[in-house]
Design an enzyme around this catalytic site. Structure first.
Site, PDB file in Angstrom:
ATOM      1  N   SER A 123       0.732  -1.193  -0.128  1.00  0.00           N
ATOM      2  CA  SER A 123      -0.056   0.045  -0.093  1.00  0.00           C
ATOM      3  C   SER A 123       0.916   1.123   0.000  1.00  0.00           C
ATOM      4  O   SER A 123       1.730   1.329  -0.918  1.00  0.00           O
ATOM      5  CB  SER A 123      -0.955  -0.053   1.174  1.00  0.00           C
ATOM      6  OG  SER A 123      -1.911   0.972   0.833  1.00  0.00           O
ATOM      7  N   ASP A 227      -9.868  -4.166  -5.592  1.00  0.00           N
ATOM      8  CA  ASP A 227      -9.261  -3.047  -4.674  1.00  0.00           C
ATOM      9  C   ASP A 227      -9.720  -1.705  -4.995  1.00  0.00           C
ATOM     10  O   ASP A 227      -9.497  -1.243  -6.068  1.00  0.00           O
ATOM     11  CB  ASP A 227      -7.525  -3.171  -4.994  1.00  0.00           C
ATOM     12  CG  ASP A 227      -6.784  -1.959  -3.787  1.00  0.00           C
ATOM     13  OD1 ASP A 227      -7.475  -1.444  -3.073  1.00  0.00           O
ATOM     14  OD2 ASP A 227      -5.591  -2.476  -3.611  1.00  0.00           O
ATOM     15  N   HIS A 259      -8.204  -4.701  -1.418  1.00  0.00           N
ATOM     16  CA  HIS A 259      -7.035  -4.141  -0.771  1.00  0.00           C
ATOM     17  C   HIS A 259      -6.496  -4.596   0.231  1.00  0.00           C
ATOM     18  O   HIS A 259      -5.210  -4.910   0.627  1.00  0.00           O
ATOM     19  CB  HIS A 259      -7.312  -2.675  -0.357  1.00  0.00           C
ATOM     20  CG  HIS A 259      -6.053  -1.768  -0.158  1.00  0.00           C
ATOM     21  ND1 HIS A 259      -5.058  -1.551  -1.165  1.00  0.00           N
ATOM     22  CD2 HIS A 259      -5.356  -1.009   0.983  1.00  0.00           C
ATOM     23  CE1 HIS A 259      -3.923  -0.597  -0.818  1.00  0.00           C
ATOM     24  NE2 HIS A 259      -4.511  -0.521   0.591  1.00  0.00           N
TER      25      HIS A 259
END
Length: 318
Positions: A123, A227, A259
């Site tokens: 991320s 995501d 995600h």
């Protein structure tokens, strides 16, 4: 929560975890080391940079990954870095680079193999680590500037980016719509000019970085197609740009994954995990003894009942 409590117990009480190893002068310049149970020949090392939207990143977020890779004789070093408002993106990249340098120069003290070092980010951590990697490559391609070099991109066997965003110019409006408001995001990224400066995808398209790009290690990006925090197109366009620039890069997409699926739900589910298996196969490539042990390894145990994972998937904002 049941799964996290088990991981927390491991994190705080296992003798295999070295918490808060100091790597710099800032209060957040700390890293956690997850060490395999058995000693013996030097182990491969994964330097991991956690996510957290540049605001809530913390080294302990990598405990689940650290525990599971350590079970496969892989050392994991989870780097902490200043979050906003303690620091802005330049500080985060500086901290990460300093943490990478520490691991590269001290891993032998913990049983690490200096010839098998891997960098990974998830991320926001994927974005920050990619920035640190490219910045280091640029430094090494401009020796005439005389900048201090304490680690080299040539020391890294590969870079893994998980669910990351690499072109901030394309993401600023998306983040604004998701609740990371433009004004806050620009403060984190040091203004409008920072959106370009800290976008690796944009930087590698500059002809002046051609030599730097040629120095990058093999790059693999992973992303789930469902995501919503950072769309999978963010990884696709970065891989396309890397390939056009001459870098060795590939993209692995996971259909229907969100995600958090790849980093939380799937590891908590236990059993077979495509992402985990891919990482281990790359890291252990060429090591017959390790590959044989991987083939004989029992299925990873489930940490959370399936109905709770499905519930978490429904209510997760990510």
């Amino acid at each position: 929560m049941p799964g996290f409590l088990q991981v927390a117990y491991y994190y705080f009480f296992s003798s295999q975890v070295r918490r808060s190893v100091v790597y710099g002068d800032q209060p957040r310049n700390r890293l956690d080391l997850f060490l395999p149970a058995n000693s013996g020949k030097p182990k491969p090392v994964v330097i991991f940079v956690t996510g957290g939207a540049w605001i809530i990143g913390y080294k302990a977020w990598g405990s689940l990954l650290g525990q599971q890779l350590a079970e496969r004789d892989i050392i994991v070093a989870c780097i902490d870095y200043r979050n906003f408002p303690q620091g802005t993106i330049g500080d985060m990249v500086e901290d990460t680079s300093q943490g990478i340098s520490f691991v590269c120069n001290h891993l032998a003290e913990y049983g690490g193999d200096p010839n098998r070092i891997y960098l990974m980010g998830q991320s926001a951590g994927a974005h920050i680590s990619a920035c640190a990697l490219l910045e280091q490559a640029i430094k090494e391609s401009e020796p005439e500037k005389g900048e201090s070099i304490t680690w080299s991109v040539s020391q890294l066997k590969a870079y893994f980016g998980l669910s990351g965003g690499y072109n901030l110019l394309n993401l600023v409006d998306h983040f604004n719509n998701r609740g990371l408001y433009r004004s806050i995001f620009l403060s984190i990224m040091e203004g409008e000019q920072g959106l370009q400066r800290f976008s690796p995808e944009v930087q590698i398209q500059d002809k002046s970085t051609r030599d730097a790009v040629s120095r990058l290690p093999p790059i693999t990006l992973f992303h789930g197609t469902s995501d919503y925090s950072i769309p999978s197109d963010a990884s696709k366009t970065f891989v396309d740009a890397l390939q056009r620039a001459g870098a060795q890069a590939k993209l692995i997409l996971y259909e229907g994954k969100t995600h958090t699926d790849l980093f939380l739900q799937d590891p908590l589910r236990g059993g077979k995990d495509e992402l985990f298996d891919h990482l281990v196969s790359v890291i252990h490539a060429g090591d017959k003894e390790a590959l044989d042990k991987d083939a004989m390894a029992p299925p990873r145990r489930r940490l959370v009942p399936e109905f709770l994972l499905k519930l978490a998937r429904k209510i997760s904002p990510f």
